[in-house]
Design an enzyme around this catalytic site. Structure first.
Site, PDB file in Angstrom:
ATOM      1  N   THR A  45      13.210   4.028  -0.293  1.00 44.35           N
ATOM      2  CA  THR A  45      12.538   5.304  -0.039  1.00 44.35           C
ATOM      3  C   THR A  45      12.613   5.674   1.440  1.00 44.35           C
ATOM      4  O   THR A  45      12.570   6.858   1.790  1.00 44.35           O
ATOM      5  CB  THR A  45      11.076   5.229  -0.506  1.00 44.35           C
ATOM      6  OG1 THR A  45      11.056   4.846  -1.888  1.00 44.35           O
ATOM      7  CG2 THR A  45      10.375   6.570  -0.362  1.00 44.35           C
ATOM      8  N   TYR A 133      12.379  -7.871  -5.399  1.00 41.08           N
ATOM      9  CA  TYR A 133      12.472  -6.473  -5.842  1.00 41.08           C
ATOM     10  C   TYR A 133      13.631  -6.359  -6.825  1.00 41.08           C
ATOM     11  O   TYR A 133      14.799  -6.386  -6.433  1.00 41.08           O
ATOM     12  CB  TYR A 133      12.686  -5.571  -4.630  1.00 41.08           C
ATOM     13  CG  TYR A 133      12.778  -4.086  -4.900  1.00 41.08           C
ATOM     14  CD1 TYR A 133      12.395  -3.524  -6.123  1.00 41.08           C
ATOM     15  CD2 TYR A 133      13.237  -3.224  -3.911  1.00 41.08           C
ATOM     16  CE1 TYR A 133      12.480  -2.160  -6.346  1.00 41.08           C
ATOM     17  CE2 TYR A 133      13.323  -1.858  -4.129  1.00 41.08           C
ATOM     18  CZ  TYR A 133      12.950  -1.336  -5.344  1.00 41.08           C
ATOM     19  OH  TYR A 133      13.045   0.022  -5.561  1.00 41.08           O
ATOM     20  N   LYS A 162       8.334  -6.978  -7.264  1.00 46.09           N
ATOM     21  CA  LYS A 162       8.235  -5.540  -7.531  1.00 46.09           C
ATOM     22  C   LYS A 162       9.178  -5.253  -8.679  1.00 46.09           C
ATOM     23  O   LYS A 162      10.401  -5.379  -8.549  1.00 46.09           O
ATOM     24  CB  LYS A 162       8.612  -4.737  -6.288  1.00 46.09           C
ATOM     25  CG  LYS A 162       8.646  -3.224  -6.507  1.00 46.09           C
ATOM     26  CD  LYS A 162       9.172  -2.499  -5.278  1.00 46.09           C
ATOM     27  CE  LYS A 162       9.329  -1.006  -5.559  1.00 46.09           C
ATOM     28  NZ  LYS A 162       9.913  -0.278  -4.384  1.00 46.09           N
TER      29      LYS A 162
END
Length: 294
Positions: A45, A133, A162
């Site tokens: 992001t 992740y 995650k």
């Protein structure tokens, strides 16, 4: 340190080709005021693939400085080359980060044994707590349930994952395979409620860049076991959460939303480009319908 709660995957504001430091500081202040547990600078992001190494480390340093101990700073320091991930992780530790997010190596698609050796080597080279992740939609491969369990057993500082594979069933499998104190966090805003019903203990959020209070409240309701109130809030916010992840590739919609709210400039680094006019209109309508834009 146990990962639990709401973590914001921060956008990286730019101005004239460089990191917009005042806008970045203001963003972090809004997150802290909104009650988030932590911030995650320079993840996907944060447009990490387009930042050079010096910029990457500087953004982490700035995040630590601006957070000033008021929230956790989980630095995105993963890479598809193990030595690069180690270099970034050690720099983050030196800068004072409280944890690290390690993305599944992208493009080279290692075997599960390769993934195990990759993350094990990183863990051996840092004392920071590590959040794995798994995001097959971006990396082309997922961290297998068995691989995650091996890492949890063999690496004391690998303590969380995650999960961004979009599967509630996989969350169930992870819960069954992992120790009770291993933290599973949702990596998809729209799936926060079902993931937490099944045993996830938090969220790494894109939407909280603009609605930190709402996402923190949703996660806290789930952690408190009040799934009735959480379901009502989820229903209310779902169209916005879905739009922020579907109008274009992340982080284009969330950064565009921040632009519309006056929080940063509409500046991306190629190959990312601004939203198309129709999608910008759709995003504007979503923000208005959620009372975020007059």
């Amino acid at each position: 340190m146990r990962f639990s709660g709401t973590y914001t995957a921060l956008i990286t504001p730019f101005r004239d080709g460089k990191v917009d430091v005042p806008a970045f500081q203001a963003l972090i202040e809004r997150q802290i005021a909104g009650g988030v547990t932590g911030i995650v600078p320079v993840g996907t992001t944060g447009e990490s693939p387009t930042l050079d190494t010096d910029e990457h480390i500087e953004v982490i340093r700035l995040a630590v400085e601006f957070a000033a101990g008021r929230c956790q700073v989980v630095a995105g320091t993963g890479a598809n080359a193990t030595h690069e991930a180690i270099e970034l992780t050690q720099a983050a530790e030196k800068a004072g980060a409280t944890g690290t997010l390690q993305v599944c190596p992208y493009y080279n698609k290692p075997s599960q044994e390769g993934l195990y050796q990759h993350f094990k080597k990183i863990a051996a080279e840092t004392s920071l707590p590590i959040m794995l992740y798994s995001v097959p939609g971006r990396s082309g491969i997922e961290i297998g349930v068995e691989t995650t369990a091996r890492l949890a057993a063999d690496c004391p500082n690998i303590v969380s994952i995650k999960e961004a594979g979009g599967s509630v069933e996989r969350v169930n499998q992870l819960v069954a395979a992992l120790p009770a104190d291993f933290a599973i966090l949702s990596g998809d805003d729209p799936l926060t409620l079902p993931f937490m019903v099944c045993g996830a203990v938090g969220l790494v959020s894109v939407a909280s860049n603009i609605i930190p209070e709402t996402m923190s409240k949703l996660v806290n309701l789930c952690l408190a076991g009040d799934f009735t109130a959480a379901a009502a809030l989820h229903k209310q916010t779902y169209p916005l959460l879905k739009g922020l992840m579907s109008l274009d590739v992340n982080p284009v919609p969330i950064k565009s939303a921040a632009v519309l709210l006056g929080q940063c400039l509409e500046e991306f680094r190629l190959p990312l480009v601004p939203l198309s006019a129709p999608n910008k209109d759709a995003l504007t309508a979503l923000l208005k319908s959620n009372g975020l834009l007059g």
